[in-house]
Scaffold this motif. Structure first.
Motif, PDB file in Angstrom:
ATOM      1  N   VAL A 131       0.672  -1.211   0.086  1.00 36.00           N
ATOM      2  CA  VAL A 131      -0.131   0.126  -0.157  1.00 36.00           C
ATOM      3  C   VAL A 131       1.020   1.253  -0.043  1.00 36.00           C
ATOM      4  O   VAL A 131       1.880   1.486   1.000  1.00 36.00           O
ATOM      5  N   ILE A 132       0.749   2.132  -1.100  1.00 36.64           N
ATOM      6  CA  ILE A 132       1.385   3.479  -1.255  1.00 36.64           C
ATOM      7  C   ILE A 132       0.344   4.465  -0.836  1.00 36.64           C
ATOM      8  O   ILE A 132      -0.605   4.660  -1.661  1.00 36.64           O
ATOM      9  N   ARG A 133       0.558   5.391   0.011  1.00 33.82           N
ATOM     10  CA  ARG A 133      -0.010   6.256   0.284  1.00 33.82           C
ATOM     11  C   ARG A 133       0.395   7.692   0.055  1.00 33.82           C
ATOM     12  O   ARG A 133       1.573   7.945   0.381  1.00 33.82           O
ATOM     13  N   VAL A 134      -0.426   8.635  -0.759  1.00 33.77           N
ATOM     14  CA  VAL A 134       0.122   9.820  -1.266  1.00 33.77           C
ATOM     15  C   VAL A 134      -0.588  11.026   0.041  1.00 33.77           C
ATOM     16  O   VAL A 134      -1.866  11.092  -0.036  1.00 33.77           O
ATOM     17  N   ARG A 135       0.180  11.727   0.777  1.00 32.62           N
ATOM     18  CA  ARG A 135      -0.290  12.536   1.529  1.00 32.62           C
ATOM     19  C   ARG A 135      -1.016  13.854   1.097  1.00 32.62           C
ATOM     20  O   ARG A 135      -0.385  14.305   0.219  1.00 32.62           O
ATOM     21  N   VAL A 136      -2.315  14.242   1.694  1.00 29.57           N
ATOM     22  CA  VAL A 136      -2.654  15.176   0.932  1.00 29.57           C
ATOM     23  C   VAL A 136      -3.193  16.252   2.277  1.00 29.57           C
ATOM     24  O   VAL A 136      -2.969  15.994   3.326  1.00 29.57           O
ATOM     25  N   SER A 137      -3.789  17.394   1.976  1.00 28.58           N
ATOM     26  CA  SER A 137      -3.715  18.522   2.848  1.00 28.58           C
ATOM     27  C   SER A 137      -5.027  18.125   3.812  1.00 28.58           C
ATOM     28  O   SER A 137      -6.075  17.436   3.475  1.00 28.58           O
ATOM     29  N   GLU A 138      -4.759  19.099   4.948  1.00 26.47           N
ATOM     30  CA  GLU A 138      -5.940  19.124   5.726  1.00 26.47           C
ATOM     31  C   GLU A 138      -6.941  20.042   5.352  1.00 26.47           C
ATOM     32  O   GLU A 138      -8.209  19.971   5.787  1.00 26.47           O
ATOM     33  N   LYS A 139      -6.786  20.646   4.269  1.00 25.98           N
ATOM     34  CA  LYS A 139      -7.971  21.536   3.689  1.00 25.98           C
ATOM     35  C   LYS A 139      -8.476  20.720   2.671  1.00 25.98           C
ATOM     36  O   LYS A 139      -8.211  20.061   1.650  1.00 25.98           O
ATOM     37  N   ARG A 140      -9.904  20.372   3.027  1.00 22.77           N
ATOM     38  CA  ARG A 140     -10.725  19.226   2.252  1.00 22.77           C
ATOM     39  C   ARG A 140     -11.042  19.791   0.811  1.00 22.77           C
ATOM     40  O   ARG A 140     -10.920  19.007   0.083  1.00 22.77           O
ATOM     41  N   LYS A 141     -10.887  21.107   0.636  1.00 26.89           N
ATOM     42  CA  LYS A 141     -11.394  21.590  -0.806  1.00 26.89           C
ATOM     43  C   LYS A 141     -10.309  21.111  -1.883  1.00 26.89           C
ATOM     44  O   LYS A 141     -10.567  21.145  -3.018  1.00 26.89           O
ATOM     45  N   ILE A 142      -8.876  20.941  -1.374  1.00 22.37           N
ATOM     46  CA  ILE A 142      -7.762  20.861  -2.347  1.00 22.37           C
ATOM     47  C   ILE A 142      -7.537  19.344  -2.131  1.00 22.37           C
ATOM     48  O   ILE A 142      -6.451  18.949  -2.950  1.00 22.37           O
ATOM     49  N   ARG A 143      -7.868  18.542  -1.195  1.00 19.20           N
ATOM     50  CA  ARG A 143      -7.338  17.133  -1.177  1.00 19.20           C
ATOM     51  C   ARG A 143      -7.399  16.305  -2.566  1.00 19.20           C
ATOM     52  O   ARG A 143      -6.547  15.887  -2.824  1.00 19.20           O
ATOM     53  N   ALA A 144      -8.619  16.536  -3.300  1.00 18.31           N
ATOM     54  CA  ALA A 144      -8.738  15.697  -4.245  1.00 18.31           C
ATOM     55  C   ALA A 144      -7.708  16.216  -5.285  1.00 18.31           C
ATOM     56  O   ALA A 144      -7.268  15.421  -6.109  1.00 18.31           O
ATOM     57  N   LEU A 145      -7.549  17.498  -5.473  1.00 18.59           N
ATOM     58  CA  LEU A 145      -6.590  17.907  -6.426  1.00 18.59           C
ATOM     59  C   LEU A 145      -5.274  17.835  -6.166  1.00 18.59           C
ATOM     60  O   LEU A 145      -4.538  17.296  -7.188  1.00 18.59           O
ATOM     61  N   GLN A 146      -4.988  17.568  -4.970  1.00 19.08           N
ATOM     62  CA  GLN A 146      -3.529  17.309  -4.538  1.00 19.08           C
ATOM     63  C   GLN A 146      -3.393  15.729  -4.899  1.00 19.08           C
ATOM     64  O   GLN A 146      -2.425  15.460  -5.511  1.00 19.08           O
ATOM     65  N   PHE A 147      -4.391  14.912  -4.706  1.00 17.93           N
ATOM     66  CA  PHE A 147      -4.256  13.388  -5.085  1.00 17.93           C
ATOM     67  C   PHE A 147      -4.037  13.442  -6.496  1.00 17.93           C
ATOM     68  O   PHE A 147      -3.332  12.399  -6.741  1.00 17.93           O
ATOM     69  N   MET A 148      -4.837  14.143  -7.275  1.00 25.16           N
ATOM     70  CA  MET A 148      -4.653  13.975  -8.864  1.00 25.16           C
ATOM     71  C   MET A 148      -3.406  14.244  -9.194  1.00 25.16           C
ATOM     72  O   MET A 148      -2.785  13.505  -9.962  1.00 25.16           O
ATOM     73  N   TYR A 149      -2.738  15.488  -8.734  1.00 26.55           N
ATOM     74  CA  TYR A 149      -1.416  15.742  -9.045  1.00 26.55           C
ATOM     75  C   TYR A 149      -0.443  14.924  -8.447  1.00 26.55           C
ATOM     76  O   TYR A 149       0.399  14.384  -9.163  1.00 26.55           O
ATOM     77  N   ARG A 150      -0.418  14.643  -7.230  1.00 28.49           N
ATOM     78  CA  ARG A 150       0.639  13.764  -6.699  1.00 28.49           C
ATOM     79  C   ARG A 150       0.549  12.331  -6.907  1.00 28.49           C
ATOM     80  O   ARG A 150       1.537  11.526  -7.050  1.00 28.49           O
ATOM     81  N   GLY A 151      -0.771  11.758  -7.222  1.00 28.92           N
ATOM     82  CA  GLY A 151      -1.177  10.454  -7.536  1.00 28.92           C
ATOM     83  C   GLY A 151      -0.526  10.196  -8.917  1.00 28.92           C
ATOM     84  O   GLY A 151       0.136   9.211  -9.201  1.00 28.92           O
ATOM     85  N   ARG A 152      -0.702  11.098  -9.786  1.00 34.85           N
ATOM     86  CA  ARG A 152      -0.331  10.859 -11.226  1.00 34.85           C
ATOM     87  C   ARG A 152       1.034  10.732 -11.280  1.00 34.85           C
ATOM     88  O   ARG A 152       1.824   9.827 -11.921  1.00 34.85           O
ATOM     89  N   LYS A 153       1.991  11.801 -10.523  1.00 32.18           N
ATOM     90  CA  LYS A 153       3.318  11.776 -10.463  1.00 32.18           C
ATOM     91  C   LYS A 153       3.712  10.330  -9.786  1.00 32.18           C
ATOM     92  O   LYS A 153       4.756   9.678 -10.329  1.00 32.18           O
ATOM     93  N   LYS A 154       2.953   9.773  -8.710  1.00 32.82           N
ATOM     94  CA  LYS A 154       3.734   8.624  -8.215  1.00 32.82           C
ATOM     95  C   LYS A 154       3.460   7.338  -8.988  1.00 32.82           C
ATOM     96  O   LYS A 154       4.236   6.628  -9.180  1.00 32.82           O
ATOM     97  N   ILE A 155       2.202   7.299  -9.949  1.00 31.28           N
ATOM     98  CA  ILE A 155       1.985   6.146 -10.795  1.00 31.28           C
ATOM     99  C   ILE A 155       3.126   6.077 -11.720  1.00 31.28           C
ATOM    100  O   ILE A 155       3.620   5.120 -12.284  1.00 31.28           O
ATOM    101  N   LYS A 156       3.417   7.366 -12.412  1.00 38.00           N
ATOM    102  CA  LYS A 156       4.389   7.423 -13.367  1.00 38.00           C
ATOM    103  C   LYS A 156       5.793   6.838 -12.666  1.00 38.00           C
ATOM    104  O   LYS A 156       6.581   6.033 -13.561  1.00 38.00           O
ATOM    105  N   GLU A 157       6.196   7.232 -11.596  1.00 43.41           N
ATOM    106  CA  GLU A 157       7.190   6.380 -10.765  1.00 43.41           C
ATOM    107  C   GLU A 157       7.229   5.020 -10.773  1.00 43.41           C
ATOM    108  O   GLU A 157       8.038   4.345 -11.163  1.00 43.41           O
ATOM    109  N   LEU A 158       5.956   4.412 -10.327  1.00 43.63           N
ATOM    110  CA  LEU A 158       5.808   3.081 -10.103  1.00 43.63           C
ATOM    111  C   LEU A 158       6.001   2.495 -11.562  1.00 43.63           C
ATOM    112  O   LEU A 158       6.640   1.130 -11.741  1.00 43.63           O
ATOM    113  N   LEU A 159       5.431   2.761 -12.635  1.00 43.76           N
ATOM    114  CA  LEU A 159       5.438   2.220 -13.970  1.00 43.76           C
ATOM    115  C   LEU A 159       6.925   2.381 -14.605  1.00 43.76           C
ATOM    116  O   LEU A 159       7.253   1.540 -15.277  1.00 43.76           O
ATOM    117  N   ALA A 160       7.439   3.332 -14.144  1.00 39.92           N
ATOM    118  CA  ALA A 160       8.961   3.307 -14.586  1.00 39.92           C
ATOM    119  C   ALA A 160       9.947   2.161 -13.936  1.00 39.92           C
ATOM    120  O   ALA A 160      11.042   1.993 -14.610  1.00 39.92           O
TER     121      ALA A 160
END
Length: 389
Positions: free
Chosen positions: A68-97
């Motif tokens: 299990v790999i967890r991407v940490r996101v902000s305490e600010k609810r309104k930007i959590r999804a956006l952070q996951f989209m950005y950081r999660g996409r970056k993490k997927i690229k690292e894993l696929l590489a």
């Protein structure tokens, strides 16, 4: 059980922004299907997000046999999804590489779909659990679906309703109905758990415990259930109500219970982790699914695995798990009267109630084990991979 054997070990990247320690149907599904696929001999890596201000959970750990790999996101609810989209996409690229994956499999309609919009030589599979999908479908927002899901190679849905509707939007994509499942090694009839939890909650032997295990949200019909309490208590003074869950309607429910003077007859328990749920289901005498929309209710299957009869609305995938007057009673949605009458009809005869519970347990054992569902899921992976050749 499916006899098809996989010709190779697959590397599967599971993606879900809904996962432990969050409590809910999708979080439970993602954990159990990941474990079951892993037990078939495949390698599963699960990417999720975490809001964890206490720092109690690590960014990476083994949960059972799942990495299990967890991407940490902000305490600010309104930007959590956006952070996951950005950081999660970056993490997927690292894993696929680093590793060769054959399958990317995601579970949430919006954030996960955006994260998985990346170049990939394998197959991309989406499991459509989403009530948001049903809302948008009714509003005919098909352009949104095509934007979010156009990159998928195939789709799995846990009810025939969801499969049929997504197939009308994507007629050229492969679609398959695979039910949710239940871990029958965790959820099963247990007298010790029943006695322990009933004592903790203060129930007497003669009390008949009517339970719902739901997120306290509008789509789950919980306010209709709450409005049915008066009729149930009037007709049977031994009834006790057990509500397990949390959500936006929690305070409304607590206020309603207090206003009616039901504090000694209604228990609302929040923050229950999935490993504790077998205690609560065993403490109950029957379980209600008052949903206004539903895939295949995991809570319903868990209750059935504990030998409980169900009262459930005739929506989504609920009729696929409740056989009328055999494993429970099907009722119309949006009716507190129907809920109360369904509950009272089962409670008036213990032989009927227990017989339905035994039938429910047998149905789960035969049709809804995670092992069977994992076989169907990996067979679907392989069929989509063969299409690439």
């Amino acid at each position: 059980m499916t006899e098809t054997s996989m010709p190779r070990k697959l590397n599967v990247l599971m993606v879900s922004d809904d996962f432990y320690p969050q409590v809910g149907g999708i979080a439970a599904h993602v954990l159990e299907i990941s474990k079951a696929i892993s037990k078939l001999g495949h390698n599963v890596v699960l990417l999720t997000k975490i809001y964890d201000p206490s720092g109690a959970l690590p960014e990476e750990e083994m949960v059972d046999t799942i990495r299990v790999i967890r991407v940490r996101v902000s305490e600010k609810r309104k930007i959590r999804a956006l952070q996951f989209m950005y950081r999660g996409r970056k993490k997927i690229k690292e894993l696929l590489a680093k590793d060769d994956y054959q399958v990317i499999h995601w579970h949430k309609l919006i954030a996960d779909s955006m994260i998985t919009k990346i170049p990939f030589d394998g197959v991309k599979i989406f499991t459509n659990h989403s009530s948001t999908f049903l809302h948008w479908y009714e509003e005919q927002r098909f352009a949104r679906f095509r934007f979010l899901l156009g990159h998928m190679d195939g789709v799995i849905a846990p009810s025939t309703e969801l499969t049929a509707k997504i197939s009308t939007v994507f007629p050229m994509k492969q679609a398959l109905t695979i039910s949710n499942g239940v871990d029958t090694t965790k959820f099963y009839p247990d007298q010790d758990k029943r006695e322990t939890m009933r004592a903790r909650l203060g129930y007497k032997n003669e009390n008949k415990v009517v339970m719902i295990a739901r997120r306290l949200e509008e789509k789950n019909g919980v306010l209709y259930f709450v409005k049915a309490i008066s009729m149930m208590l009037t007709q049977n003074e031994d009834i006790r109500i057990l509500m397990v869950g949390s959500g936006s309607q929690e305070q409304i429910i607590r206020d309603f219970v207090k206003e009616n003077g039901w504090d000694d007859k209604v228990s609302l328990v929040t923050g229950v982790a999935n490993p504790e749920m077998p205690y609560y289901f065993n403490a109950a005498d029957l379980v209600v699914l008052p949903s206004l929309m539903e895939a295949t209710s995991i809570a319903g299957l868990e209750a059935m695995a504990c030998g409980k009869a169900l009262v459930g609305t005739e929506v989504g995938g609920i009729p696929e798990i409740i056989k009328q007057n055999k494993t429970g009673v099907l009722i119309p949605a949006k009716s507190e009267t129907a809920i109360a009458e369904g509950v009272l009809s089962i409670l008036e005869d213990d032989n009927i109630r227990l017989g339905m519970g035994h039938a429910a347990l047998y149905s789960v054992q035969q049709n809804f084990s995670w092992q069977e569902i994992a076989h169907k899921t990996t067979d679907f992976y392989e069929k989509q991979l063969q299409r690439l050749l």
